[in-house]
Structures are given as C-alpha cells and as structure tokens.
Design a protein around this motif. Structure first.
Motif: not given
Lengths: 67, 505
Positions: B327-344
C-alpha cells in the motif's frame, strides 16, 4: 560580516520567521471583502479566504515556536 | 542474486493500482475536443480539485526520496520546504498573483509576462521553463527507477519505461482533466500510505512521545527547524532569504505546472481558493516525507544506509509488513505519477502555446494545435526517459532540482512581482532584468555559491536592473497595463470595463 552573522543566536531566526508570519497575517486581514469573494457563488462565511489564511498562519506560528 | 522482499499481496496491490489509474485516466479522453479542454480542462475545475491536484503535482518522488534523505541527514530543517518555504508564498499567490493570471485568460505564465512586458520576455521564460520541465521529467523518472529497483528488484531501465507508459498514455489522451482528477486520487493514496508509515513507526517506538524523546537524545540537532550558518545545505539565513523570500514565492507564483490548475478554474474565486486550499495538505506533508527519514535514522542498523536517498526505500523494504508495504509503495508510485503527468502536460502547453503557435505555425486550426500538444507530450516522455540516467551525476536528487531552479527562480520572481505590483516597470526593464538575473545566477553557481544564496542574489540583481532600466525607458501606456497590474486604476471605469471584457472573453 561572516563573523557577525555566525554570532547571531539561532533564536533570531525564529523571531524573524515569526515576524514575517505576523506581517503576512496583518496584510491578509486588511484585504477588502469584495476582492476576496469576487467570483464566489455566495458570500457565506466559509468562503472567506482571509479566515483560511489566518488559520494556516496560526498553525505555522505554533510549529515554529515548538521546533 | 538480489533479495526481493515484496510479497504476492504487495504485487497484487501494485498491479491493481497501475491498471486502475490507467483505465481511470483514459475515461477522460472523450471530453477532450479542443486545446482549451486539453491544456486547461475546459476551464471547469472546482477549487477542491485544483487544491488537491496542486499538492499531488508538488509532492513527487523527489520529495519522498530526496526529502526523506534530507531529513535523515539534516533533520526537521527539511520541513522548511513544506512550511516556511511554501505556506506564505501560497497565500500570496492565491490572493495576489493567481487572480491576475485567471482574469487575463492566459494558458501559461510566460504568456502573461509577454502581455505585461514584451514578447522577448515571453520567449525567454517559455524556453527556460520548457527546458526545465523536460529535465525535471528525467529527475522524476530516475527517482522512480531507484525506488522500484530498491524495493521490487526490477532493473532501473525497466522501471523507468513502465512509468513512462502508464502515465504517458492517460496524459496524452485525457489532458489536464485526466491529470487533475487522477492527481486527486493519487493524493488520497499518498496520505493513506504516509499515515500508515507514521503509525507503524510510532508503534515500534512505543508512542509518539517516546519516539521524539529518543530522537532528541540521540540527534538533538535533528529537531531544530533552523540550522547554523555553517551548515552546508540549510543555513538559516539562506533558508529565510533564499527559500522563504525567493525560491518559494517563485515556485508558487510562477511555476507553470503549479499555476496551470488554477488557470483551469471555473471562477476567479475557485482559482484563489484552490491555491489556498492546497496549503492545508501541504502543512501535513512533513508527516509523509520527513518522518520516514527519522525512522531510518533511528531504526536502521549502522552502515545499512550508505546514501541518504536510500533512507525511504530502506523504511519501505525493511519496516513494514506485507500488504501494508504494498500500500505504501503504491502511494509512492502515485506521488511520482501525479508529478510526472502534470509536468508532461505543462511542458506540452508551454511549447505548444508559447513557441509552436507563436513562432512556428501561426493561425492553424485548433485541432492542429491539439495534435501538436499530444505529439509533444509523447516526445517529452521519450526525452525524459533518455535523460533520466544523467541525473545520477548530482549528489542528491532533491539538491539537483533545487540547483536547477536557483538558476532562474530569482529573476523570474523579480520580473513577475515588478510586473504585477509596479506600473512603472517597462518591457525593456523586464527583458534586461530577467536576462542579467539568469546570467548572474549561472555565474554564482559556477563560483560554487550555495543555491539558496544564488536565488537570493540573482533576485536582487534582477530587481535592481529592472528598476534602473525601467526608469531609463519611457513608461508603458495605461491601455497596456489595465488588468495586468495590482491596484492600478482599480477605481477607473475603463479599467473595470477592460477586466469585464477579458472575463467574458
């Protein structure tokens, strides 16, 4: 100059930061309501962004006092 | 052979997340009919989506990995990036800067500066931020590679490509609406995961009070928000001048990936409230990013963590039970994705609106620019993946990003503030202030000045040059300044009419 700065006690950093927060709070409070509510669906109290800001600043001041 | 500690239930959670967010993001494809839909979500975002999306964008893998590493090494001083280095600037941005962007119906920050100053200022800002956002993608991808490699054991290259595919597909198809709504979901997951880590850590330590008591006994400096001036990374004066007064306001007032959500607001109040609302979760972010660094410091055996950036992966890998770890690991991936998509999305907006549409192909159809936006998004994914390994050349991920930022954050802030707050600032003042400010920042960095002081002095230099050149050049006509300068002609009937016309399109 470097020597002077190094001799400033660390609590002065807290005083400066705290002062900046207080100045910000005063500035926020003095913003006119017409500007704050512009574009809002209604003028209910919870939409007053000045209250949001004051709450946030209050939390910050507490944190910087503790740590 | 590398030891892999993930359990089946962890893998299951990770796969469920990846599939869910992929499908959820794709649902927004049908709502994208124009560039306004793609870049600004049709200007229909409510305040709470804007606020949560802003924090989802802001908190990325660099925060989780880099900030936990900073807390491991320097302590709670790292939290200044979330408190002094964010909250005041967010309040000012909400009440002063964001309304001016929104009222002028711009798509990008450089577009606003172009209106206020001159087109050359717009080009400089667009190129600088455009390049920065693409490089940022590399940092994000590299952080994801380290995280997946450390925890799951996948190769860094495979981890980077997997991230690019999952995020790239829904960002290209759904635009800002998909990005913002998935950010909301991802922020929720991040907080659940972050609080889970905090709970486990405090239970292991015998309670919150016992933990901080032990931490204070073992590492007393780690509970000081301000560190002495001889601290190599976070000297207190640099934190106040560089971070609090320059880097932070520049980030929250002029960063395209942050501001873009507010530009997509349905009303001026939603734009302001969105930015202000973001400050509430921001206040809680140290629980997510600082505490794991402390847990690693207190619980990791000596020699287990060789690089501070390994603090968080160590906590996830060695600290949490199966299931919760996933679950925590999913949270880290989610954090990463939310930044990558916005930056893109923001990088594509900048390059399409400020460069392509302005200088390469003018007056094409809206559908043409929509295709260009999507093609550029794809191209930036490829570039980010290729650039990712080069970010390893820097000593720490977080410092790498801050170093890049310090080159232009100060000059950008000086240009923006004078533009919005001082009617006398002229087009040439903005141009020379920005240009010389950036050059001075690069020069100071070459001289190995701490990036916090680079930000401060480049801000001051840019401010002075702008003021001097403005006084040496003729003032801008009132017609040009209406609706662009704070408090300028507020009581003028023509001004009110000009603002109304802009609001009503």
């Amino acid at each position: 100059m470097d020597e002077f700065l190094r001799n400033i006690p660390l609590y002065w950093a807290k005083i400066i930061a705290g002062s900046l927060y207080v100045l910000l709070a005063i500035w926020v409070i003095t913003r006119p309501g017409e500007y704050i509510y512009r574009g809002a669906e209604n003028r209910k109290k919870w939409r007053d962004l000045r209250l949001w800001a004051i709450f946030l600043i209050g939390i910050q001041i507490i944190l910087y006092i503790i740590f | 052979m590398r030891e892999i500690l993930v359990q089946n239930i962890d893998i299951f959670l990770i796969i469920v997340y990846l599939l869910s967010i992929f499908i959820f993001g794709l649902l927004f494809k049908e709502y994208v009919k124009s560039t306004e839909d793609y870049f600004l979500a049709g200007r229909a975002l409510p305040w709470w989506v804007i606020g949560m999306s802003i924090i989802g964008t802001n908190i990325g893998a660099y925060d989780y990995v880099g900030a936990a590493g900073g807390a491991y090494r320097f302590g709670i001083a790292q939290a200044n990036y979330e408190w002094l280095g964010a909250i005041p600037a967010m309040i000012i941005s909400a009440l002063v800067i964001v309304p001016y962007y929104w009222k002028n119906k711009v798509y990008t920050v450089p577009e606003f500066l172009g209106k206020r100053y001159k087109e050359s200022v717009r080009v400089i800002e667009a190129v600088i931020y455009g390049v920065f956002l693409i490089m940022l993608l590399g940092i994000f991808f590299w952080a994801s590679g380290i995280m997946l490699h450390t925890y799951v054991g996948w190769s860094i290259g495979f981890s980077i490509v997997l991230t690019a595919i999952v995020v790239g597909v829904y960002t290209i198809s759904g635009g800002l609406a998909a990005v913002a709504i998935t950010d909301v979901v991802q922020l929720g997951i991040m907080f659940v995961g972050g609080f889970a880590v905090a709970a486990v850590g405090f239970i292991k330590a015998g309670g919150v009070f016992n933990f901080f008591k032990a931490l204070k006994a073992a590492h007393p400096q780690h509970l000081n928000l301000f560190l002495p001036l001889n601290n190599p990374a976070y000297p207190w004066l640099g934190m106040i001048l560089g971070l609090g007064l320059v880097l932070s306001p520049a980030w929250w007032c002029a960063n395209q990936s942050i501001i873009q959500r507010a530009l997509g607001a349905k009303t001026e109040w939603d734009a302001k409230a969105g930015m202000m609302f973001a400050a509430f979760p921001k206040t809680l972010i140290p629980i997510l990013v600082v505490l794991p660094g402390f847990f690693a410091l207190m619980f990791a055996p000596a020699g287990a963590i060789k690089n501070p950036d390994q603090a968080l992966p160590w906590v996830v890998k060695n600290f949490l039970p199966p299931g919760l770890g996933g679950l925590v690991f999913v949270a880290f991936i989610a954090a990463l994705h939310s930044s990558v998509d916005s930056t893109l999305n923001s990088a594509a907006t900048l390059w399409t609106r400020d460069i392509y549409q302005k200088y390469i192909k003018k007056n094409a159809s809206d559908s043409h620019y929509l295709i260009v936006g999507r093609v550029l998004t794809f191209a930036f994914i490829i570039f980010g993946v290729v650039f990712a390994p080069f970010t390893d050349k820097f000593p720490g991920i977080y410092v790498a990003m801050q170093t890049l930022l310090s080159f232009f954050q100060g000059p950008t802030l000086a240009t923006l503030l004078l533009g919005v707050l001082w009617w006398r600032s002229t087009g040439w003042g903005g141009f020379w202030g920005l240009s010389i400010g950036v050059l001075s920042a690069i020069g100071l960095s070459v001289l190995k000045v701490n990036f916090l002081y680079v930000a401060w002095w480049s801000f001051v230099i840019s401010l002075i040059v702008n003021v001097v050149v403005s006084y040496l050049t003729p003032p801008e006509p009132p017609e040009k300044l209406r609706g662009l300068v704070y408090g300028y002609l507020e009581k003028d009937e023509n001004f009110k009419a000009a603002v109304e016309r802009r609001i009503n399109g």
